[in-house]
Design a protein around this motif. Sequence first.
Motif, PDB file in Angstrom:
ATOM      1  N   GLY A 166     -19.439   6.190  -7.097  1.00 49.99           N
ATOM      2  CA  GLY A 166     -18.484   6.870  -7.959  1.00 49.99           C
ATOM      3  C   GLY A 166     -19.049   7.076  -9.357  1.00 49.99           C
ATOM      4  O   GLY A 166     -19.865   6.277  -9.834  1.00 49.99           O
ATOM      5  N   PHE A 167     -18.604   8.148 -10.009  1.00 47.95           N
ATOM      6  CA  PHE A 167     -19.053   8.455 -11.375  1.00 47.95           C
ATOM      7  C   PHE A 167     -18.150   7.771 -12.399  1.00 47.95           C
ATOM      8  O   PHE A 167     -16.920   7.802 -12.255  1.00 47.95           O
ATOM      9  CB  PHE A 167     -18.959   9.959 -11.653  1.00 47.95           C
ATOM     10  N   PRO A 168     -18.714   7.208 -13.466  1.00 41.01           N
ATOM     11  CA  PRO A 168     -17.899   6.854 -14.622  1.00 41.01           C
ATOM     12  C   PRO A 168     -17.228   8.124 -15.176  1.00 41.01           C
ATOM     13  O   PRO A 168     -17.800   9.214 -15.104  1.00 41.01           O
ATOM     14  CB  PRO A 168     -18.906   6.291 -15.619  1.00 41.01           C
ATOM     15  N   SER A 169     -16.024   7.957 -15.721  1.00 34.08           N
ATOM     16  CA  SER A 169     -15.253   9.124 -16.149  1.00 34.08           C
ATOM     17  C   SER A 169     -14.272   8.711 -17.240  1.00 34.08           C
ATOM     18  O   SER A 169     -14.311   7.588 -17.746  1.00 34.08           O
ATOM     19  CB  SER A 169     -14.489   9.708 -14.956  1.00 34.08           C
ATOM     20  N   GLU A 170     -13.359   9.613 -17.547  1.00 29.83           N
ATOM     21  CA  GLU A 170     -12.301   9.323 -18.531  1.00 29.83           C
ATOM     22  C   GLU A 170     -11.129   8.575 -17.893  1.00 29.83           C
ATOM     23  O   GLU A 170     -10.128   8.314 -18.565  1.00 29.83           O
ATOM     24  CB  GLU A 170     -11.825  10.632 -19.177  1.00 29.83           C
ATOM     25  N   TYR A 171     -11.263   8.234 -16.628  1.00 30.20           N
ATOM     26  CA  TYR A 171     -10.203   7.462 -15.957  1.00 30.20           C
ATOM     27  C   TYR A 171     -10.014   6.115 -16.648  1.00 30.20           C
ATOM     28  O   TYR A 171     -10.986   5.421 -16.947  1.00 30.20           O
ATOM     29  CB  TYR A 171     -10.578   7.243 -14.491  1.00 30.20           C
ATOM     30  N   GLU A 172      -8.757   5.760 -16.904  1.00 32.27           N
ATOM     31  CA  GLU A 172      -8.428   4.475 -17.520  1.00 32.27           C
ATOM     32  C   GLU A 172      -7.973   3.492 -16.437  1.00 32.27           C
ATOM     33  O   GLU A 172      -7.099   3.815 -15.626  1.00 32.27           O
ATOM     34  CB  GLU A 172      -7.331   4.642 -18.566  1.00 32.27           C
ATOM     35  N   ARG A 205     -13.528   1.994   9.397  1.00 31.78           N
ATOM     36  CA  ARG A 205     -14.868   2.031   8.798  1.00 31.78           C
ATOM     37  C   ARG A 205     -15.295   3.445   8.406  1.00 31.78           C
ATOM     38  O   ARG A 205     -16.324   3.634   7.777  1.00 31.78           O
ATOM     39  CB  ARG A 205     -15.904   1.428   9.743  1.00 31.78           C
ATOM     40  N   ASN A 206     -14.491   4.446   8.744  1.00 30.88           N
ATOM     41  CA  ASN A 206     -14.898   5.833   8.524  1.00 30.88           C
ATOM     42  C   ASN A 206     -14.889   6.192   7.045  1.00 30.88           C
ATOM     43  O   ASN A 206     -13.995   5.795   6.296  1.00 30.88           O
ATOM     44  CB  ASN A 206     -13.974   6.782   9.293  1.00 30.88           C
ATOM     45  N   ILE A 207     -15.898   6.976   6.651  1.00 28.89           N
ATOM     46  CA  ILE A 207     -16.033   7.385   5.253  1.00 28.89           C
ATOM     47  C   ILE A 207     -16.229   8.887   5.161  1.00 28.89           C
ATOM     48  O   ILE A 207     -16.580   9.539   6.149  1.00 28.89           O
ATOM     49  CB  ILE A 207     -17.214   6.666   4.569  1.00 28.89           C
ATOM     50  N   VAL A 208     -15.998   9.431   3.967  1.00 32.90           N
ATOM     51  CA  VAL A 208     -16.284  10.839   3.696  1.00 32.90           C
ATOM     52  C   VAL A 208     -16.994  10.928   2.354  1.00 32.90           C
ATOM     53  O   VAL A 208     -16.834  10.059   1.496  1.00 32.90           O
ATOM     54  CB  VAL A 208     -15.000  11.712   3.681  1.00 32.90           C
ATOM     55  N   ASP A 231     -18.708  16.339  -4.930  1.00 29.50           N
ATOM     56  CA  ASP A 231     -19.716  16.128  -5.979  1.00 29.50           C
ATOM     57  C   ASP A 231     -21.076  15.721  -5.410  1.00 29.50           C
ATOM     58  O   ASP A 231     -22.073  15.645  -6.129  1.00 29.50           O
ATOM     59  CB  ASP A 231     -19.247  15.111  -7.022  1.00 29.50           C
ATOM     60  N   GLY A 232     -21.115  15.455  -4.099  1.00 28.46           N
ATOM     61  CA  GLY A 232     -22.376  15.119  -3.443  1.00 28.46           C
ATOM     62  C   GLY A 232     -22.765  13.655  -3.560  1.00 28.46           C
ATOM     63  O   GLY A 232     -23.774  13.226  -3.000  1.00 28.46           O
ATOM     64  N   TRP A 233     -21.957  12.864  -4.253  1.00 24.80           N
ATOM     65  CA  TRP A 233     -22.259  11.444  -4.459  1.00 24.80           C
ATOM     66  C   TRP A 233     -21.137  10.532  -3.974  1.00 24.80           C
ATOM     67  O   TRP A 233     -21.378   9.612  -3.202  1.00 24.80           O
ATOM     68  CB  TRP A 233     -22.512  11.172  -5.953  1.00 24.80           C
ATOM     69  N   THR A 234     -19.937  10.765  -4.476  1.00 26.12           N
ATOM     70  CA  THR A 234     -18.835   9.818  -4.280  1.00 26.12           C
ATOM     71  C   THR A 234     -18.514   9.659  -2.799  1.00 26.12           C
ATOM     72  O   THR A 234     -18.255  10.632  -2.098  1.00 26.12           O
ATOM     73  CB  THR A 234     -17.584  10.287  -5.036  1.00 26.12           C
ATOM     74  N   ILE A 235     -18.542   8.409  -2.336  1.00 26.31           N
ATOM     75  CA  ILE A 235     -18.217   8.075  -0.949  1.00 26.31           C
ATOM     76  C   ILE A 235     -16.897   7.312  -0.947  1.00 26.31           C
ATOM     77  O   ILE A 235     -16.754   6.304  -1.648  1.00 26.31           O
ATOM     78  CB  ILE A 235     -19.300   7.182  -0.313  1.00 26.31           C
ATOM     79  N   ARG A 236     -15.918   7.793  -0.181  1.00 26.13           N
ATOM     80  CA  ARG A 236     -14.635   7.089  -0.103  1.00 26.13           C
ATOM     81  C   ARG A 236     -14.249   6.846   1.350  1.00 26.13           C
ATOM     82  O   ARG A 236     -14.812   7.469   2.267  1.00 26.13           O
ATOM     83  CB  ARG A 236     -13.534   7.856  -0.840  1.00 26.13           C
ATOM     84  N   THR A 237     -13.290   5.971   1.536  1.00 27.48           N
ATOM     85  CA  THR A 237     -12.790   5.714   2.888  1.00 27.48           C
ATOM     86  C   THR A 237     -12.007   6.935   3.364  1.00 27.48           C
ATOM     87  O   THR A 237     -11.292   7.580   2.582  1.00 27.48           O
ATOM     88  CB  THR A 237     -11.889   4.471   2.907  1.00 27.48           C
ATOM     89  N   ALA A 238     -12.130   7.244   4.632  1.00 26.28           N
ATOM     90  CA  ALA A 238     -11.434   8.400   5.195  1.00 26.28           C
ATOM     91  C   ALA A 238      -9.918   8.212   5.157  1.00 26.28           C
ATOM     92  O   ALA A 238      -9.172   9.175   4.953  1.00 26.28           O
ATOM     93  CB  ALA A 238     -11.907   8.647   6.626  1.00 26.28           C
ATOM     94  N   ASP A 239      -9.474   6.963   5.338  1.00 20.64           N
ATOM     95  CA  ASP A 239      -8.029   6.702   5.346  1.00 20.64           C
ATOM     96  C   ASP A 239      -7.472   6.353   3.966  1.00 20.64           C
ATOM     97  O   ASP A 239      -6.297   6.040   3.812  1.00 20.64           O
ATOM     98  CB  ASP A 239      -7.686   5.599   6.350  1.00 20.64           C
ATOM     99  N   ARG A 240      -8.339   6.378   2.961  1.00 21.91           N
ATOM    100  CA  ARG A 240      -7.979   6.101   1.557  1.00 21.91           C
ATOM    101  C   ARG A 240      -7.463   4.667   1.341  1.00 21.91           C
ATOM    102  O   ARG A 240      -6.796   4.382   0.350  1.00 21.91           O
ATOM    103  CB  ARG A 240      -6.978   7.132   1.015  1.00 21.91           C
ATOM    104  N   LYS A 241      -7.830   3.774   2.231  1.00 22.95           N
ATOM    105  CA  LYS A 241      -7.532   2.364   2.010  1.00 22.95           C
ATOM    106  C   LYS A 241      -8.672   1.738   1.207  1.00 22.95           C
ATOM    107  O   LYS A 241      -9.799   2.244   1.213  1.00 22.95           O
ATOM    108  CB  LYS A 241      -7.322   1.646   3.341  1.00 22.95           C
TER     109      LYS A 241
END
Length: 257
Positions: free
Chosen positions: A78-84, A209-212, A216-226
């Motif tokens: 994940g990228f650092p961002s303006e997210y608090e 275990r599924n991911i997407v 952005d070509g970098w950020t990997i997250r869980t497919a089910d968003r858990k």
Amino acid sequence: MINYKTSEEVKLIKESADILAKAHGEVAKYVKEGVKTSFLDKVAEEFIRDHNGVPSFKGYNGFPSSLCISINEVVVHGFPSEYELKDGDIISVDCGVFHQGFHSDSAYTYPIGEVSPAVKALLKATKDSLYIGIEQAVYGKRIGDVGNAIQKFVEAKGYTVVRELVGHGLGRSLHEAPEVPNYGKKGSGPLIKEGMVIAIEPMINLGTRNIVQERDGWTIRTADRKPSAHYEHTVAIFEDRTEVLTSHKYIEENFKF
């Protein structure tokens, strides 16, 4: 081809790892509600450069930041961002340092404020699985023994292991042979020999275990968003011992659960 390190080279990696451990500790002081993740990235980069290191990740294949900051369902990259940061989040901080020609790499997942008991248990199990994997990373065993131990431990608790992303060798390059999966069969994979330096990094999901990969070509997250958790150490293999070169000590001194 695996690049086996001399004892002198391991000492240089340890010096890199010491800067990394202290950089993590500096970041840990600011990991709390209301802090922007871009600020954490700035803290890490300034500390590393002030100590004659270079952030391993910044510019690596175009990666824009010094830290990989992965929140909640983001597994890694994940990228650092303006997210608090907010109450109930979990945040994985992954960092690498290049110093005197050698890389080190480690990661830690933090709970922010009050997280659910299920997520707390995921963090504990993932962190425990890292050390269970390290116990198997000894001279004369095989890489598959490391992944098998991690997989058996977390799956017995109902969690799943990300398969597409693995630990790795490191040294003069950030990613070297061998790959170090967090799953596998006992007795399989490359023989663990003296001079091997590897990053062991369980990435464990609460759901499937599924991911997407995001656009952005970098950020990997869980497919089910858990949620997913991630802990990592760099270790060196000697005939008579395995040495953990990185440390979470400064994190745990500066971040109060």
